[in-house]
Write a protein that holds these residues in place. Structure first.
Motif, short mmCIF file in Angstrom:
data_model
loop_
_atom_site.label_atom_id
_atom_site.label_comp_id
_atom_site.label_asym_id
_atom_site.label_seq_id
_atom_site.Cartn_x
_atom_site.Cartn_y
_atom_site.Cartn_z
N PHE A 193 91.52 -17.32 47.97
CA PHE A 193 92.35 -17.82 46.80
C PHE A 193 93.39 -18.65 47.25
O PHE A 193 94.47 -18.26 47.91
N VAL A 194 93.34 -19.84 46.85
CA VAL A 194 94.69 -20.68 46.89
C VAL A 194 95.56 -20.33 45.76
O VAL A 194 96.74 -20.89 45.95
N GLU A 195 95.00 -20.03 44.66
CA GLU A 195 95.93 -19.76 43.61
C GLU A 195 95.26 -18.46 42.84
O GLU A 195 94.00 -18.33 43.02
N LYS A 196 95.76 -17.93 41.73
CA LYS A 196 95.05 -16.88 41.10
C LYS A 196 93.76 -17.42 40.28
O LYS A 196 92.69 -16.66 40.27
N HIS A 197 93.69 -18.65 39.80
CA HIS A 197 92.62 -19.13 39.07
C HIS A 197 91.44 -20.07 40.00
O HIS A 197 90.56 -20.14 39.84
N VAL A 198 91.82 -20.22 41.41
CA VAL A 198 91.00 -21.14 42.07
C VAL A 198 90.72 -20.67 43.68
O VAL A 198 91.93 -20.09 44.15
N ALA A 199 89.73 -20.56 44.11
CA ALA A 199 89.34 -19.91 45.46
C ALA A 199 88.42 -20.92 45.87
O ALA A 199 87.34 -21.34 45.29
N LEU A 200 88.32 -21.06 47.10
CA LEU A 200 87.56 -21.91 47.96
C LEU A 200 86.54 -20.96 48.61
O LEU A 200 86.84 -19.43 48.67
N GLY A 218 77.28 -22.02 39.68
CA GLY A 218 76.84 -20.91 38.65
C GLY A 218 78.05 -20.21 38.16
O GLY A 218 78.87 -20.61 38.08
N LEU A 219 77.59 -18.94 37.53
CA LEU A 219 78.75 -18.19 36.96
C LEU A 219 79.02 -16.79 37.58
O LEU A 219 77.91 -16.34 38.28
N LEU A 220 80.14 -16.46 37.67
CA LEU A 220 80.43 -15.07 38.42
C LEU A 220 81.28 -14.22 37.21
O LEU A 220 82.16 -14.63 37.03
N TYR A 221 80.94 -12.98 37.31
CA TYR A 221 81.69 -12.28 36.36
C TYR A 221 82.26 -10.76 37.03
O TYR A 221 81.29 -10.02 37.55
N GLY A 222 83.52 -10.57 37.10
CA GLY A 222 83.75 -9.19 37.92
C GLY A 222 83.57 -7.98 36.78
O GLY A 222 84.28 -7.81 35.63
N LYS A 243 88.17 -8.44 38.00
CA LYS A 243 87.63 -7.25 36.78
C LYS A 243 87.65 -8.01 35.39
O LYS A 243 88.93 -8.33 35.04
N GLY A 244 86.63 -8.31 34.69
CA GLY A 244 86.67 -8.73 33.42
C GLY A 244 86.98 -10.33 33.41
O GLY A 244 87.16 -10.62 32.13
N ARG A 245 86.91 -10.99 34.34
CA ARG A 245 87.24 -12.32 34.62
C ARG A 245 85.94 -13.03 34.70
O ARG A 245 84.96 -12.67 35.48
N LEU A 246 85.81 -14.20 34.12
CA LEU A 246 84.60 -15.20 34.36
C LEU A 246 85.10 -16.31 35.07
O LEU A 246 86.11 -17.10 35.08
N GLY A 247 84.27 -16.50 36.20
CA GLY A 247 84.44 -17.86 36.95
C GLY A 247 83.23 -18.84 36.95
O GLY A 247 82.02 -18.26 36.75
N VAL A 248 83.54 -19.96 37.35
CA VAL A 248 82.42 -20.82 37.52
C VAL A 248 82.39 -21.47 38.98
O VAL A 248 83.62 -21.66 39.28
N THR A 249 81.30 -21.66 39.38
CA THR A 249 81.28 -22.25 40.90
C THR A 249 80.72 -23.59 41.01
O THR A 249 79.66 -23.59 40.57
N GLY A 250 80.90 -24.48 41.98
CA GLY A 250 80.54 -25.70 42.35
C GLY A 250 80.39 -25.63 43.86
O GLY A 250 81.24 -25.31 44.46
N GLY A 292 82.14 -24.29 48.67
CA GLY A 292 82.43 -25.02 47.29
C GLY A 292 83.77 -24.49 46.88
O GLY A 292 84.61 -23.86 47.54
N VAL A 293 84.00 -24.39 45.48
CA VAL A 293 85.12 -24.03 44.75
C VAL A 293 84.89 -23.14 43.37
O VAL A 293 83.74 -23.38 42.95
N ARG A 294 85.51 -21.97 43.25
CA ARG A 294 85.27 -21.20 42.23
C ARG A 294 86.34 -21.26 41.39
O ARG A 294 87.73 -21.16 41.90
N PHE A 295 86.50 -21.48 40.03
CA PHE A 295 87.47 -21.36 38.92
C PHE A 295 87.41 -20.27 38.06
O PHE A 295 86.45 -20.12 37.45
N PHE A 296 88.36 -19.67 38.06
CA PHE A 296 88.25 -18.33 36.88
C PHE A 296 89.32 -18.60 35.57
O PHE A 296 90.38 -19.20 35.88
N PHE A 297 88.39 -18.70 34.45
CA PHE A 297 89.13 -18.90 33.25
C PHE A 297 90.42 -18.04 32.91
O PHE A 297 91.21 -18.51 32.44
N ASN A 298 90.37 -16.75 33.20
CA ASN A 298 91.29 -15.89 32.81
C ASN A 298 92.00 -15.15 33.67
O ASN A 298 91.70 -15.06 34.92
#
Length: 199
Positions: free
Chosen positions: A152-159, A64-68, A27-34, A193-199
């Motif tokens: 999620f392999v950690e809070k900011h990174v998901a496969l 792409g981009l993903l926003y919760g 929620k309220g977080r922006l992620g980038v995906t490759g 792929g991988v998603r990285f969440f910035f916040n």
């Protein structure tokens, strides 16, 4: 060569997996995906109506981009490029998709988040004919349905792994302004792929 690239990417993804991790709300977080994967395109009308132009499975890459929006709903912008061979030439397809996801966050394993999605697609294509020259292919609109999961392999990174179906009407293929065939953008793809969440 394409298979080697895909295999190398998948091995790199597997090497990222550490021990236990917990998925946090997006929620309220922006992620980038490759992501990278495979596309199974529809067959098409051969040039000048001479039967069916059968297509081969191809490679798709994108991001792409993903926003919760909240704990369950997310907005998504995705851009992918795919290339594949056919009996009479090569296709190159760019798909810009806008959509949303519903995310199932109440799983027993908090690291695993399945989701389903849907949205609108803008599909731009090129066709290099074996008979010589690049043909013009009309841009068309379509819709997509998708399903996948984030791990999620950690809070900011998901496969992530996803299956997606794109449905779209045929687009005209023209040569010097004259109709020379039809392209069916409908396809099925699977990506990893991988998603990285910035916040």
């Amino acid at each position: 060569m394409k298979k080697i690239i895909v295999l190398a990417v998948l091995l790199a993804l597997v090497s990222l997996v550490p021990g236990a991790a917990m998925a946090d709300s997006i929620k309220g977080r922006l992620g980038v995906t490759g992501k990278v994967g495979f596309i199974v395109p529809s067959d098409n009308e051969a040039e000048f109506g001479f039967g069916t132009n059968h297509t081969d499975t191809g490679l798709v890459v994108g991001g792409g981009l993903l926003y919760g929006i909240d704990d369950h709903f997310a907005a998504e912008l995705d851009v992918t490029n795919s290339s594949f061979d056919s009996e009479i030439g090569d296709f190159d397809v760019t798909d810009i998709s806008f959509g949303g996801q519903y995310r199932f966050t109440n799983m027993r394993d908090r690291r695993l988040v399945p989701y389903i999605g849907a949205g609108l697609d803008i599909i731009s294509s090129d066709f290099d004919s074996d008979f010589g020259g690049r043909r013009h292919v009309d841009t068309t609109l379509g819709v997509h349905l998708s399903g996948g999961l984030d791990y999620f392999v950690e809070k900011h990174v998901a496969l992530t792994a996803e299956a997606k179906v794109v449905l779209a009407p045929d687009a005209d293929i023209t040569d010097d302004g004259f109709h020379s065939g039809s392209f069916d953008p409908t396809n099925f793809s699977t990506t990893f792929g991988v998603r990285f969440f910035f916040n």
